[in-house]
Design a protein around this motif. Structure first.
Motif, PDB file in Angstrom:
ATOM      1  N   ASP A 189       3.397  -3.713   9.808  1.00 25.06           N
ATOM      2  CA  ASP A 189       3.312  -5.114   8.823  1.00 25.06           C
ATOM      3  C   ASP A 189       2.907  -4.379   7.320  1.00 25.06           C
ATOM      4  O   ASP A 189       2.053  -3.721   7.198  1.00 25.06           O
ATOM      5  N   MET A 191       1.164  -5.214   4.047  1.00 24.77           N
ATOM      6  CA  MET A 191       0.172  -6.175   3.769  1.00 24.77           C
ATOM      7  C   MET A 191       0.120  -6.416   2.186  1.00 24.77           C
ATOM      8  O   MET A 191       0.098  -5.640   1.464  1.00 24.77           O
ATOM      9  N   THR A 192       0.127  -7.622   1.885  1.00 28.82           N
ATOM     10  CA  THR A 192       0.239  -8.189   0.685  1.00 28.82           C
ATOM     11  C   THR A 192      -0.708  -9.402   0.314  1.00 28.82           C
ATOM     12  O   THR A 192      -1.259  -9.720   1.472  1.00 28.82           O
ATOM     13  N   GLY A 195      -0.055 -12.376   2.794  1.00 29.30           N
ATOM     14  CA  GLY A 195      -0.272 -11.880   4.252  1.00 29.30           C
ATOM     15  C   GLY A 195       0.838 -10.700   4.491  1.00 29.30           C
ATOM     16  O   GLY A 195       1.026  -9.948   3.865  1.00 29.30           O
ATOM     17  N   ALA A 196       0.797 -10.852   6.067  1.00 29.09           N
ATOM     18  CA  ALA A 196       1.843  -9.810   6.612  1.00 29.09           C
ATOM     19  C   ALA A 196       3.111  -9.949   6.773  1.00 29.09           C
ATOM     20  O   ALA A 196       3.684 -10.763   6.855  1.00 29.09           O
ATOM     21  N   PRO A 222       3.714  -3.605  -1.025  1.00 29.98           N
ATOM     22  CA  PRO A 222       2.558  -3.270  -0.654  1.00 29.98           C
ATOM     23  C   PRO A 222       1.614  -2.264  -0.862  1.00 29.98           C
ATOM     24  O   PRO A 222       2.152  -1.226  -1.172  1.00 29.98           O
ATOM     25  N   GLN A 224      -0.931  -1.468   1.345  1.00 28.33           N
ATOM     26  CA  GLN A 224      -1.659  -1.154   2.536  1.00 28.33           C
ATOM     27  C   GLN A 224      -0.777  -1.658   3.610  1.00 28.33           C
ATOM     28  O   GLN A 224       0.187  -2.558   3.416  1.00 28.33           O
ATOM     29  N   ARG A 226      -0.183  -2.289   8.059  1.00 32.56           N
ATOM     30  CA  ARG A 226      -1.147  -2.646   9.418  1.00 32.56           C
ATOM     31  C   ARG A 226      -0.029  -2.142  10.540  1.00 32.56           C
ATOM     32  O   ARG A 226       0.954  -2.749  10.526  1.00 32.56           O
ATOM     33  N   ASP A 240      -5.117   0.002  10.192  1.00 31.50           N
ATOM     34  CA  ASP A 240      -4.899  -0.017   8.866  1.00 31.50           C
ATOM     35  C   ASP A 240      -4.585   1.153   8.179  1.00 31.50           C
ATOM     36  O   ASP A 240      -5.134   2.240   8.432  1.00 31.50           O
TER      37      ASP A 240
END
Length: 246
Positions: A189, A191-192, A195-196, A222, A224, A226, A240
């Protein structure tokens, strides 16, 4: 051989009632074979109400390979057996040696289990249709051959050692596996603040030293990630990770 029945069965059932049966269960989602092991055992259990005829073989990754075509450095016993309802069967895998396999990283094979159910009883009523589509169900799990030279390393930590970088001018990301172990991703995913954002990929298994390109959805940038990977025990581990520039 029994595996070839699948092709024949598929041609028989255009208007036939369906009789499926998937009773044989493999004890685990993957098999690890340390190179210094004399043999490795795999437990098969029959959770159905009827006996099953089981055929087992190993291939190198070709899902269409038949038992007769199998060319792997493993012996599997018994290759054919009857498993009673509520009972089980232990498969014994023995490595026969193969100098072509690398000693500094894992190699992957596939264990196949074909479950052939007994033929259903024919109806005594002559007015009842007698056409029945009977399915043989095949299961496949990964078999990892692990050289003894890797014994001091920690395969369950290999997913956490993946390196994630921005790729394709910011339109995608790339996962790099620097470890000598296979890493199987099940979900990634982006991540922003919203959300995912799940990323699409066909095959999440990264071979040692390999890279996997993942396109980003339009407008998703993003910092980051996950991700979830599968460990040696078949468990799912979620972590993460920070994205880095190439």
């Amino acid at each position: 051989m029994l595996a070839r029945w699948l092709c024949v069965i598929a041609l028989l059932g255009a208007c036939s009632p369906l009789a499926s049966h998937a009773a044989l269960i493999i004890g685990g989602t993957r098999v690890i074979y340390p190179s210094d092991a004399r043999e490795v055992s795999v437990q098969i259990s029959n959770q159905g109400d009827s006996p099953s005829l089981m055929q087992a073989w190993i291939d190198r990754g070709d899902s269409n390979a038949q038992p007769d075509d199998s060319d792997v450095p493993f012996l599997i016993l018994p290759p054919l057996s009857r498993v009673e309802p509520g009972g089980g069967q232990i498969l014994r895998l023995t490595f026969l040696g193969d100098d072509s396999l690398p000693t500094d990283r894992e190699s992957v094979f596939w264990l196949n289990i074909l479950d052939v159910p007994p033929a259903p009883e024919r109806s005594a009523d002559a007015n009842q249709p007698q056409n029945i589509l009977q399915l043989a169900i095949r299961s496949r799990v990964k078999l990892f051959y692990r050289p003894a030279a890797l014994a001091s390393q920690h395969p369950n930590e290999s997913g956490m050692k993946l390196r994630w970088t921005v790729a394709d001018g910011g339109r995608g990301i790339e996962a790099h596996n620097p470890t000598p172990f296979y890493v199987t991703l099940t979900q990634v995913d982006a991540m922003t603040a919203d959300g995912a954002n799940p990323l699409a990929f066909d095959d999440g298994m990264l071979a040692p030293g390999s890279r996997l390109a993942l396109p980003l959805p339009t407008g998703v940038y993003p910092r980051q990630l996950r991700f979830t990977y599968i460990n040696d025990y078949g468990g799912r581990v979620t972590r993460d990770a920070q994205l880095t520039q190439p």
